[in-house]
Design an enzyme around this catalytic site. Sequence first.
Site, PDB file in Angstrom:
ATOM      1  N   CYS A 162      45.512  37.294  22.124  1.00 24.83           N
ATOM      2  CA  CYS A 162      44.712  38.032  21.131  1.00 24.83           C
ATOM      3  C   CYS A 162      45.050  37.620  19.702  1.00 24.83           C
ATOM      4  O   CYS A 162      44.207  37.713  18.812  1.00 24.83           O
ATOM      5  CB  CYS A 162      44.900  39.531  21.319  1.00 24.83           C
ATOM      6  SG  CYS A 162      44.110  40.165  22.826  1.00 24.83           S
ATOM      7  N   GLY A 212      51.882  51.622  52.425  1.00 21.46           N
ATOM      8  CA  GLY A 212      50.704  51.934  53.223  1.00 21.46           C
ATOM      9  C   GLY A 212      49.630  52.701  52.493  1.00 21.46           C
ATOM     10  O   GLY A 212      48.781  53.328  53.129  1.00 21.46           O
ATOM     11  N   ASP A 217      53.795  47.755  41.268  1.00 18.72           N
ATOM     12  CA  ASP A 217      53.479  46.325  41.272  1.00 18.72           C
ATOM     13  C   ASP A 217      52.049  46.166  41.742  1.00 18.72           C
ATOM     14  O   ASP A 217      51.533  47.012  42.476  1.00 18.72           O
ATOM     15  CB  ASP A 217      54.412  45.545  42.207  1.00 18.72           C
ATOM     16  CG  ASP A 217      53.959  45.647  43.666  1.00 18.72           C
ATOM     17  OD1 ASP A 217      53.315  44.695  44.151  1.00 18.72           O
ATOM     18  OD2 ASP A 217      54.233  46.677  44.321  1.00 18.72           O
ATOM     19  N   GLN A 271      56.279  55.589  55.307  1.00 18.37           N
ATOM     20  CA  GLN A 271      54.963  55.368  55.899  1.00 18.37           C
ATOM     21  C   GLN A 271      54.480  56.679  56.514  1.00 18.37           C
ATOM     22  O   GLN A 271      55.152  57.700  56.416  1.00 18.37           O
ATOM     23  CB  GLN A 271      55.024  54.259  56.951  1.00 18.37           C
ATOM     24  CG  GLN A 271      55.355  52.876  56.400  1.00 18.37           C
ATOM     25  CD  GLN A 271      54.207  52.236  55.639  1.00 18.37           C
ATOM     26  OE1 GLN A 271      53.098  52.763  55.595  1.00 18.37           O
ATOM     27  NE2 GLN A 271      54.453  51.074  55.041  1.00 18.37           N
ATOM     28  N   CYS A 304      45.405  44.819  20.541  1.00 18.05           N
ATOM     29  CA  CYS A 304      46.459  44.097  21.267  1.00 18.05           C
ATOM     30  C   CYS A 304      47.044  43.001  20.381  1.00 18.05           C
ATOM     31  O   CYS A 304      46.319  42.321  19.652  1.00 18.05           O
ATOM     32  CB  CYS A 304      45.878  43.495  22.550  1.00 18.05           C
ATOM     33  SG  CYS A 304      47.058  42.540  23.530  1.00 18.05           S
ATOM     34  N   ASP A 341      59.917  41.751  48.344  1.00 22.77           N
ATOM     35  CA  ASP A 341      59.415  42.589  49.425  1.00 22.77           C
ATOM     36  C   ASP A 341      59.980  42.077  50.751  1.00 22.77           C
ATOM     37  O   ASP A 341      60.628  41.041  50.804  1.00 22.77           O
ATOM     38  CB  ASP A 341      57.887  42.618  49.435  1.00 22.77           C
ATOM     39  CG  ASP A 341      57.265  41.251  49.618  1.00 22.77           C
ATOM     40  OD1 ASP A 341      57.981  40.332  50.046  1.00 22.77           O
ATOM     41  OD2 ASP A 341      56.078  41.104  49.321  1.00 22.77           O
ATOM     42  N   CYS A 362      49.086  40.514  21.820  1.00 23.84           N
ATOM     43  CA  CYS A 362      49.609  39.483  22.728  1.00 23.84           C
ATOM     44  C   CYS A 362      49.304  38.100  22.157  1.00 23.84           C
ATOM     45  O   CYS A 362      48.469  37.948  21.259  1.00 23.84           O
ATOM     46  CB  CYS A 362      48.999  39.642  24.120  1.00 23.84           C
ATOM     47  SG  CYS A 362      47.300  39.034  24.271  1.00 23.84           S
TER      48      CYS A 362
END
Length: 376
Positions: free
Chosen positions: A314, A221, A271, A194, A309, A89, A311
């Site tokens: 899990c 924004g 994000d 914006q 899940c 950013d 993952c």
Amino acid sequence: MFKLIKTENKARRGEFTTTHGVIQSPFFMNVGTSAAIKGGISSPELAKLKCQVELCNTYHLHLRPTDEVIYKMGGLHKFMNWHRPILTDSGGFQVFSLSKLRKIKEEGVYFNSHIDGRKIFMGPEESMRIQSHLASTIAMAFDECIENPSPREYVINSINRTTRWLQRCKVEMERLNSLEETINREQLLFGINQGGTYDDLRIQHMKDISELDMDGYAVGGLAVGEPTEVMYHILDILTEHMPVNKPRYLMGVGTPSNIIEAVARGIDMFDCVMPSRNARHATVFTWNGITHMNNSCYTLDDKPLDEHCDCPTCRNFSRSYIRHLFKCGEQLAGRLAVQHNLYFYNTLLEKIRENLDLGTFEEFREEYSERLAQKA
């Protein structure tokens, strides 16, 4: 660079080719603010959690360890051992959050470091130089994030200044990418829309920055205090005016339901710190909704966090054990929960892509948008 593969109503399925790899869209960027995922997830582990892109913070890395250090270490990819795309950013949102410590002028923003109070100046050129040092795949233009609501006259002046800043960012980025000593000479630059919550100003600003032919466009924004319905409305009226052949990024959003609804309105990139931050406070996202692992009902629960899940968390640990870790204050609790939440978010986007490929996204949206926003 960006290939639109197919659409379903406004929802888009695409492929984004960068110098650090091809990204399948829509996609979620896991937030590694200071070149690390909070919760103790390393870069090699992050790749196993289906992460395509990591987001790092220009402002924080400029302060520590400094962008000069990262440049001397060969750039962010080498520094953090992450070889897939990185987006940085611009520092604009952090400046927004330092409202009591900043002064905005045409040349840029003067503000005090939140670490030691020292005075810092950042303008479009400085932001581009810092991000060039970081050598990220995608750099974001320097903008002013406007508080919602803000007076109309202030918003007009702000977006006009943000457009002028974007023009300066583009010129400086082109100069930096031409230099032999630049690490990533193919660094991409996104412009940021914006306009607060004013429909006409949002649309006009989008038209203005579209003329500059950036590599992609972000909506900034939003998700800064306005009702969710207002955010959806802005997206509804704005995406009609965003270039079709460029990736579209909704900054800082959001919940699983927000992401599904924004995809339905034509957004490609997301994000948010929510999956990792909530996980560190024992809040877990599942395919049946949101769960809070401190609840006593999990004391003797031998099931995984999410039975749907696969993952690493899990596959290996029970709700009972993870609740125990949180109650004891063990760092492993947050790490295991962060691991699950990041995997869940990346899998959510994977399933969105799969349903777009099949032409069944609207059915997926109908089944999961509301469900994922509720308590399990």
